[in-house]
Design a protein around this motif. Structure first.
Motif, mmCIF file in Angstrom:
data_model
loop_
_atom_site.group_PDB
_atom_site.id
_atom_site.type_symbol
_atom_site.label_atom_id
_atom_site.label_comp_id
_atom_site.label_asym_id
_atom_site.label_seq_id
_atom_site.Cartn_x
_atom_site.Cartn_y
_atom_site.Cartn_z
ATOM 1 N N ARG A 67 0.825 -1.206 0.000
ATOM 2 C CA ARG A 67 0.000 0.000 0.000
ATOM 3 C C ARG A 67 0.868 1.269 0.000
ATOM 4 O O ARG A 67 0.672 2.180 -0.793
ATOM 5 C CB ARG A 67 -0.895 -0.016 1.226
ATOM 6 C CG ARG A 67 -1.774 1.181 1.277
ATOM 7 C CD ARG A 67 -3.111 0.834 1.832
ATOM 8 N NE ARG A 67 -4.036 1.918 1.592
ATOM 9 C CZ ARG A 67 -5.271 1.894 2.021
ATOM 10 N NH1 ARG A 67 -5.717 0.848 2.659
ATOM 11 N NH2 ARG A 67 -6.059 2.917 1.784
ATOM 12 N N SER A 68 1.853 1.278 0.941
ATOM 13 C CA SER A 68 2.674 2.490 1.009
ATOM 14 C C SER A 68 3.531 2.610 -0.245
ATOM 15 O O SER A 68 3.875 3.696 -0.681
ATOM 16 C CB SER A 68 3.551 2.483 2.263
ATOM 17 O OG SER A 68 4.449 1.404 2.209
ATOM 18 N N LEU A 73 1.433 4.331 -2.739
ATOM 19 C CA LEU A 73 1.337 5.751 -2.426
ATOM 20 C C LEU A 73 2.604 6.488 -2.847
ATOM 21 O O LEU A 73 2.565 7.565 -3.435
ATOM 22 C CB LEU A 73 1.116 5.924 -0.922
ATOM 23 C CG LEU A 73 0.585 7.295 -0.531
ATOM 24 C CD1 LEU A 73 -0.890 7.399 -0.871
ATOM 25 C CD2 LEU A 73 0.823 7.554 0.936
ATOM 26 N N PHE A 79 3.158 9.592 -5.520
ATOM 27 C CA PHE A 79 3.844 10.855 -5.254
ATOM 28 C C PHE A 79 4.957 11.105 -6.261
ATOM 29 O O PHE A 79 5.088 12.180 -6.820
ATOM 30 C CB PHE A 79 4.422 10.857 -3.841
ATOM 31 C CG PHE A 79 3.554 11.565 -2.869
ATOM 32 C CD1 PHE A 79 3.618 12.945 -2.751
ATOM 33 C CD2 PHE A 79 2.647 10.867 -2.103
ATOM 34 C CE1 PHE A 79 2.792 13.598 -1.871
ATOM 35 C CE2 PHE A 79 1.820 11.519 -1.230
ATOM 36 C CZ PHE A 79 1.888 12.891 -1.104
ATOM 37 N N ALA A 80 5.723 10.052 -6.486
ATOM 38 C CA ALA A 80 6.843 10.192 -7.410
ATOM 39 C C ALA A 80 6.325 10.555 -8.786
ATOM 40 O O ALA A 80 6.853 11.452 -9.462
ATOM 41 C CB ALA A 80 7.640 8.889 -7.463
ATOM 42 N N ALA A 91 5.344 14.098 -8.934
ATOM 43 C CA ALA A 91 6.521 14.968 -8.957
ATOM 44 C C ALA A 91 7.136 14.990 -10.344
ATOM 45 O O ALA A 91 7.546 16.036 -10.847
ATOM 46 C CB ALA A 91 7.541 14.480 -7.936
#
Lengths: 456, 300
Positions: A4-5, A8, A12-13, A16
């Protein structure tokens, strides 16, 4: 990391990347904007410009230099109450590192001091960040005020590949040259006189050494001082035209030229023979200057910018002459030039007011203010003539006149390519430390130089 | 079903779990904006040849290839690895030695000694670097002391000597870091049960045996922390080199962090600087993971 993380993080990457990856860096920058004003449309009276704020970035932080800018700014604002000067003053190094970012922003300063050469001024011009000021030079008569050599240092070619030729991008306030500072008392005690030829100077070094004294005080821990020492030797052995061709990249000179190698050999011999401070690579520039002021070392080979600092502790013992010519009565050549150019940025909304300010900073009155605050104005004013000729300041002014009359200035060697400061300083430390031979030294420089002029 | 539901019901408060992300969202957004975006931007820049002002040209992995082929880029990474001996290995050894001695011997004014030994860690690096620049100067403190005790022949321009400059800079790092290690290890020693030492003594262990069998294994977590901190400090060492030598003499003390600054702000090679920065970040990541695996064991 759980799946899961991980997801996430990927999100985000990815976000970005989307933010960053649209266009190559720099493509959103200024560009263009380097159009020139026709002389007819120029207003030379800032009083008619309405309420104007000029943002000015300079590097005049040292005592006397700061004093002259402060005074001239005050006078300019008193003359034109509608103009407000907001000054940002940083040390040379700080200005050099922050100016790029400031110029590439959407609201750059109106007037900036830009260092000459490829790393700074040429790069700024290439990116279209400075305004050419040839029309202003015509209107204000700067081309008559300054000798061609000095004005040329602030020129960049239209394709932004060469400097020393092309359009004018700034004017400088102060002159500077590498000279021979000497301790009058020590020299007299050894029964020697200030040398009148280069060979007389070099033979003095052995004499001084034989009598148990240090001939040349020299600290090169900060890496750059050797540029000046090597430059002066090169100017004597190869002449100013050779150095100019090298630095401006006219294609007529190379670093593996026998004369450049010979200059390197001379410098290395000086270090090996103990003519320079022992362990010079471990001694700081300021520390060496202080040692010389304290009477250690007969000569100090550096720029006119330390004259005021040396004058304090040494007083009448301080002497300063340009490096002597190869033969008696021959023409003088030395490394030097002028202080950083005051330039107008291409995004400035008040270029006419900025040009009037540049004119005010460099006119005859300004020259006298510079003289009174212990500086060497590029174009001497009446106050310079009133200095006592035997004093170090008097000698400095006389030396500047001699050099100007002989057109004897050769540019700083680190101007040669954008990375040359780096290459040259490291190579000089190796040369002085005896790590490389003069031939290897020359090849290192030529490798950097050849790469730049091939691709540029 | 009930059993399952019951188990879920007994989980930590804060159900449903998704709401947890809401709590950390502000921090995540900040982290994304201030850390992730610039980091990805850095990677992006590293693929270009860029002077920081004009439009950049794409070079792909060219900047990374140069890290291996260009000696002026390869050198700094080798220097950084040499510096790790001084920044990480020596401080940990000295710290262990001091901690072992201090935890055994009771002397008056212990707090004073601990404070003094920790002091270098507290000082601003700029102050440390300037002071050592003077100490190492040709007529500085170190050479004066050598001359005073009759070892004048050993006097050197420490920071100007091609072979000695890197170790000289490294020793300043040792001086700065060992205090931190010592304090960490002293704290670690205090949580070791006294009984272990008593048992060791009953078994006839001497001070060395006691240290190797009891103290050292018990300090594993602290050593891992110390190694991680000192390795990171050693690899991102910038200010010390910037002030003492500027990478000189020649390029003898150039390190990656210094190259990043130097290339980005002084010589207008932003792409190359970004590539060095990214590689340095990867190197630090790899080394710290390796250290925690090796010393701390696979606990996570």
């Amino acid at each position: 990391m759980s799946s899961r993380s991980l997801r996430l993080g990927t999100l985000f990457a990815a976000a970005a990347v989307l933010v960053a990856a649209c266009a190559p860096p720099g493509s959103g920058g200024a560009g263009g904007g380097s159009s020139e004003r026709p002389a007819g449309s120029i207003s030379t009276d800032p009083a008619k410009a309405g309420q104007v704020t000029l943002n000015v970035w300079d590097q005049e932080v040292r005592g006397g230099q700061n004093a002259q800018v402060t005074q001239l700014n005050k006078e300019f604002q008193a003359k034109y109450p509608n103009v407000k000067i907001v000054r940002t003053s940083k040390s040379f190094q700080d200005l050099k590192t922050t100016l790029r970012l400031a110029l590439s922003g959407s609201n750059p300063p109106d007037v900036v001091e830009a260092n000459q050469g490829y790393p700074d001024m040429v790069t700024f011009v290439k990116a279209g960040m400075l305004t050419p000021i040839d029309s202003y030079a015509g209107v204000y008569g700067w081309d008559k005020r300054y000798p061609k050599t000095l004005l040329d240092l602030n020129r960049v070619s239209a394709d932004a590949k060469h400097f020393g030729t092309g359009k004018l991008y700034g004017i400088s306030q102060m002159g500077e040259f590498i000279g021979l500072y000497y301790n009058k008392a020590s020299l007299a005690a050894l029964g020697l006189k200030p040398p009148s030829t280069w060979s007389e100077f070099t033979s003095q070094l052995a004499t001084i050494k034989a009598k148990g004294q240090l001939p040349i005080q020299f600290g090169n821990l900060d890496k750059y001082p050797a540029i000046h020492t090597y430059g002066v030797i090169l100017d004597q052995l190869a002449g100013k035209q050779f150095t100019r061709d090298l630095v401006f990249g006219t294609g007529k000179a190379s670093w593996i030229d026998p004369r450049a190698v010979q200059a390197a050999t001379t410098l290395q011999t000086w270090a090996k023979s103990g003519f320079l401070s022992p362990g010079a690579n471990g001694l700081g520039y300021d520390d060496a200057t202080k040692q010389f002021a304290a009477g250690k070392g007969v000569y100090l080979m550096t720029g006119t910018w330390v004259a005021a600092d040396l004058k304090g502790p040494m007083g009448a013992k301080l002497g300063l002459v340009p490096p002597p010519p190869a033969t008696t009565g021959g023409s003088i050549a030395t490394t030097g030039g002028e202080s950083l150019a005051w330039s107008i940025t291409s995004k400035s909304k008040h270029p006419d007011v900025a040009a009037a300010y540049l004119n005010f900073l460099t006119n005859q009155h300004a020259a006298d203010v510079m003289t009174q605050t212990g500086n060497l104005p590029a174009v001497l004013g009446p106050a310079a003539a009133a200095l006592p000729p035997a004093s170090a300041e008097g000698q400095m002014v006389a030396g500047w006149k001699q050099i100007s009359a002989a057109d004897g200035l050769a540019p700083y060697l680190d101007y040669s390519t954008p990375t040359f400061y780096d290459t040259l300083t490291a190579a000089l430390q190796s040369l002085i430390g005896g790590q490389t031979t003069p031939q290897q030294f020359a090849q290192t420089l030529q490798a950097d130089y050849g790469k730049f002029h091939q691709s540029g | 079903m009930t059993a399952v539901r019951g188990r879920y019901a007994r989980r930590a408060p804060g159900e449903p779990r998704a709401i947890g992300y809401l709590y950390v969202a502000p921090a995540l957004v900040l982290f994304g904006l201030l850390i992730l975006v610039p980091f990805v931007q850095g990677i992006w820049y590293s693929l270009y040849d860029w002077d920081g002002l004009s439009v950049a040209t794409w070079t792909g992995l060219g900047n990374y290839v140069a890290l291996f082929t260009d000696p002026s880029l390869r050198g700094p990474f080798l220097h950084a690895l040499v510096l790790l001996i001084f920044y990480a290995l020596l401080p940990i050894l000295v710290g262990l030695l001091l901690a072992a001695a201090m935890s055994r011997v009771r002397i008056h004014g212990m707090t004073f000694f601990r404070t003094v030994l920790f002091l270098p860690q507290v000082l601003a690096m700029v102050v440390v670097a300037l002071s050592w620049r003077w100490i190492y100067a040709p007529d500085g403190l170190l050479n004066s002391v050598l001359q005073a005790v009759g070892l004048g022949s050993l006097a050197k321009p420490w920071l100007g000597d091609f072979n000695l400059a890197l170790p000289a800079v490294g020793l300043v790092g040792t001086w700065v870091e060992f205090g931190l290690c010592m304090v960490l290890f002293l704290a670690g020693c205090q949580k070791i049960p006294r009984e272990l030492y008593e048992a060791a003594r009953l078994d006839g262990a001497g001070p060395l045996r006691e240290f190797l069998a009891v103290t050292l294994p018990a300090l594993r977590p602290e050593i891992a922390v110390a190694a991680t901190l000192t390795i990171v400090a050693g690899l991102r060492n910038f200010d010390l080199v910037y002030i003492t030598t500027g990478g000189g003499p020649g390029n003898a003390t150039a390190v990656p962090a210094y190259e990043v600054y130097h290339r980005a702000f002084e010589t207008g090679q932003v792409g190359s600087a970004a590539a060095v920065g990214v590689s340095l970040a990867v190197l630090i990541f790899v080394l710290t993971v390796a250290v925690s695996r090796a010393i701390e064991g696979r606990r996570s």
